[in-house]
Design a protein around this motif. Structure first.
Motif, PDB file in Angstrom:
ATOM      1  N   ALA A   9       0.829  -1.215   0.000  1.00 55.32           N
ATOM      2  CA  ALA A   9       0.000   0.000   0.000  1.00 55.32           C
ATOM      3  C   ALA A   9       0.857   1.255   0.000  1.00 55.32           C
ATOM      4  CB  ALA A   9      -0.936  -0.002   1.210  1.00 55.32           C
ATOM      5  N   THR A  10       1.908   1.246   0.787  1.00 55.02           N
ATOM      6  CA  THR A  10       2.793   2.413   0.864  1.00 55.02           C
ATOM      7  C   THR A  10       3.583   2.587  -0.425  1.00 55.02           C
ATOM      8  OG1 THR A  10       2.996   2.142   3.250  1.00 55.02           O
ATOM      9  CG2 THR A  10       4.683   3.452   2.157  1.00 55.02           C
ATOM     10  N   GLU A  11       4.159   1.514  -0.923  1.00 55.01           N
ATOM     11  CA  GLU A  11       5.026   1.606  -2.104  1.00 55.01           C
ATOM     12  C   GLU A  11       4.278   2.031  -3.358  1.00 55.01           C
ATOM     13  OE1 GLU A  11       8.423   1.329  -4.575  1.00 55.01           O
ATOM     14  OE2 GLU A  11       8.216   1.553  -2.414  1.00 55.01           O
ATOM     15  N   PHE A  12       3.065   1.504  -3.563  1.00 57.30           N
ATOM     16  CA  PHE A  12       2.389   1.729  -4.840  1.00 57.30           C
ATOM     17  C   PHE A  12       1.245   2.729  -4.779  1.00 57.30           C
ATOM     18  CE2 PHE A  12       4.502  -2.338  -5.131  1.00 57.30           C
ATOM     19  CZ  PHE A  12       5.265  -2.122  -6.274  1.00 57.30           C
ATOM     20  N   PHE A  13       0.714   2.983  -3.600  1.00 61.43           N
ATOM     21  CA  PHE A  13      -0.422   3.894  -3.493  1.00 61.43           C
ATOM     22  C   PHE A  13      -0.187   5.035  -2.510  1.00 61.43           C
ATOM     23  CE2 PHE A  13      -2.081  -0.242  -4.792  1.00 61.43           C
ATOM     24  CZ  PHE A  13      -2.712   0.110  -5.973  1.00 61.43           C
ATOM     25  N   ASN A  14       0.971   5.024  -1.878  1.00 60.57           N
ATOM     26  CA  ASN A  14       1.322   6.055  -0.908  1.00 60.57           C
ATOM     27  C   ASN A  14       0.278   6.159   0.206  1.00 60.57           C
ATOM     28  OD1 ASN A  14       3.189   7.879   0.049  1.00 60.57           O
ATOM     29  ND2 ASN A  14       2.193   9.618  -0.947  1.00 60.57           N
ATOM     30  N   LYS A  15      -0.217   5.005   0.630  1.00 62.08           N
ATOM     31  CA  LYS A  15      -1.201   4.913   1.711  1.00 62.08           C
ATOM     32  C   LYS A  15      -0.664   3.934   2.747  1.00 62.08           C
ATOM     33  CE  LYS A  15      -4.595   6.994  -0.636  1.00 62.08           C
ATOM     34  NZ  LYS A  15      -5.135   8.250  -0.322  1.00 62.08           N
ATOM     35  N   ARG A  16      -1.065   4.119   3.978  1.00 64.03           N
ATOM     36  CA  ARG A  16      -0.659   3.190   5.037  1.00 64.03           C
ATOM     37  C   ARG A  16      -1.541   1.945   5.036  1.00 64.03           C
ATOM     38  NH1 ARG A  16       2.630   4.590   9.093  1.00 64.03           N
ATOM     39  NH2 ARG A  16       3.414   6.695   9.134  1.00 64.03           N
ATOM     40  N   PHE A  17      -2.788   2.098   4.598  1.00 64.75           N
ATOM     41  CA  PHE A  17      -3.737   0.992   4.629  1.00 64.75           C
ATOM     42  C   PHE A  17      -4.571   1.022   3.362  1.00 64.75           C
ATOM     43  CE2 PHE A  17      -8.043  -0.523   5.496  1.00 64.75           C
ATOM     44  CZ  PHE A  17      -7.777  -1.788   5.964  1.00 64.75           C
ATOM     45  N   MET A  18      -4.676  -0.127   2.702  1.00 58.06           N
ATOM     46  CA  MET A  18      -5.530  -0.266   1.525  1.00 58.06           C
ATOM     47  C   MET A  18      -6.176  -1.644   1.597  1.00 58.06           C
ATOM     48  SD  MET A  18      -5.129   2.413  -0.637  1.00 58.06           S
ATOM     49  CE  MET A  18      -5.470   1.866  -2.286  1.00 58.06           C
ATOM     50  N   GLU A  19      -7.405  -1.715   1.092  1.00 56.30           N
ATOM     51  CA  GLU A  19      -8.087  -2.998   0.988  1.00 56.30           C
ATOM     52  C   GLU A  19      -8.820  -3.045  -0.342  1.00 56.30           C
ATOM     53  OE1 GLU A  19     -10.501  -3.095   4.513  1.00 56.30           O
ATOM     54  OE2 GLU A  19     -11.841  -1.541   3.775  1.00 56.30           O
ATOM     55  N   ILE A  20      -8.898  -4.245  -0.890  1.00 51.92           N
ATOM     56  CA  ILE A  20      -9.570  -4.450  -2.171  1.00 51.92           C
ATOM     57  C   ILE A  20     -11.064  -4.560  -1.889  1.00 51.92           C
ATOM     58  CG2 ILE A  20      -9.790  -5.934  -4.192  1.00 51.92           C
ATOM     59  CD1 ILE A  20      -6.913  -6.951  -3.494  1.00 51.92           C
TER      60      ILE A  20
END
Length: 146
Positions: free
Chosen positions: A57-68
């Motif tokens: 999430a951090t590397e590709f979306f610059n977010k700490r938390f992501m969910e599909i």
């Protein structure tokens, strides 16, 4: 330099080495595991969104938390929709699975692996529908021959 600062330096250097190796691997390519026929169309929305690893999430979306939150397979593409920290659909990402594509990135492979268990039954259902239509079409054309 005091002992605590030396230890901090050493720990950060070890982490940086690991992070660089991980980043190289995530951005590396892997052979594409399959190709998608353009006729396949599958949509799945997850009742319980599937969390992705925080490092991805951090590397590709610059977010700490992501969910599909959902996935669409259509026209030789896999489209992922994501929620972030605030719970809103904030991003999407497409993986192109054209016949001439030979590799995908390791992190794309990772995303596919997270949702594969949910998509397999839907693809089987789509295959059964296509098979039923093909059989109906074959019956119709055989009747026309008589």
């Amino acid at each position: 330099m005091n002992g605590a600062m030396k230890e901090l330096r050493d720990v950060i250097e070890r982490f940086n080495y690991f992070a660089g190796t991980l980043r190289d691997r995530l951005h590396g390519s892997v052979p594409i595991p399959f190709h998608i026929d353009p006729l396949l169309h599958v949509v799945v929305s997850f009742e319980e969104p599937i969390p992705i690893d925080g490092l991805v999430a951090t590397e590709f979306f610059n977010k700490r938390f992501m969910e599909i939150s959902s996935v669409i397979i259509e026209g030789q593409k896999v489209i992922f929709f994501f929620n972030s920290e605030n719970g809103e659909d904030t991003d999407s990402y497409e993986i192109l699975m054209y016949d001439n594509v030979k590799n995908i990135m390791a992190w794309e492979y990772y995303l596919l692996s997270l949702v594969s268990h949910e998509i397999i039954p839907l693809i089987n259902g789509a295959r059964e529908e296509a098979e039923a239509f093909l059989n109906k079409l074959l019956e119709m054309t055989d009747e026309d021959k008589n």
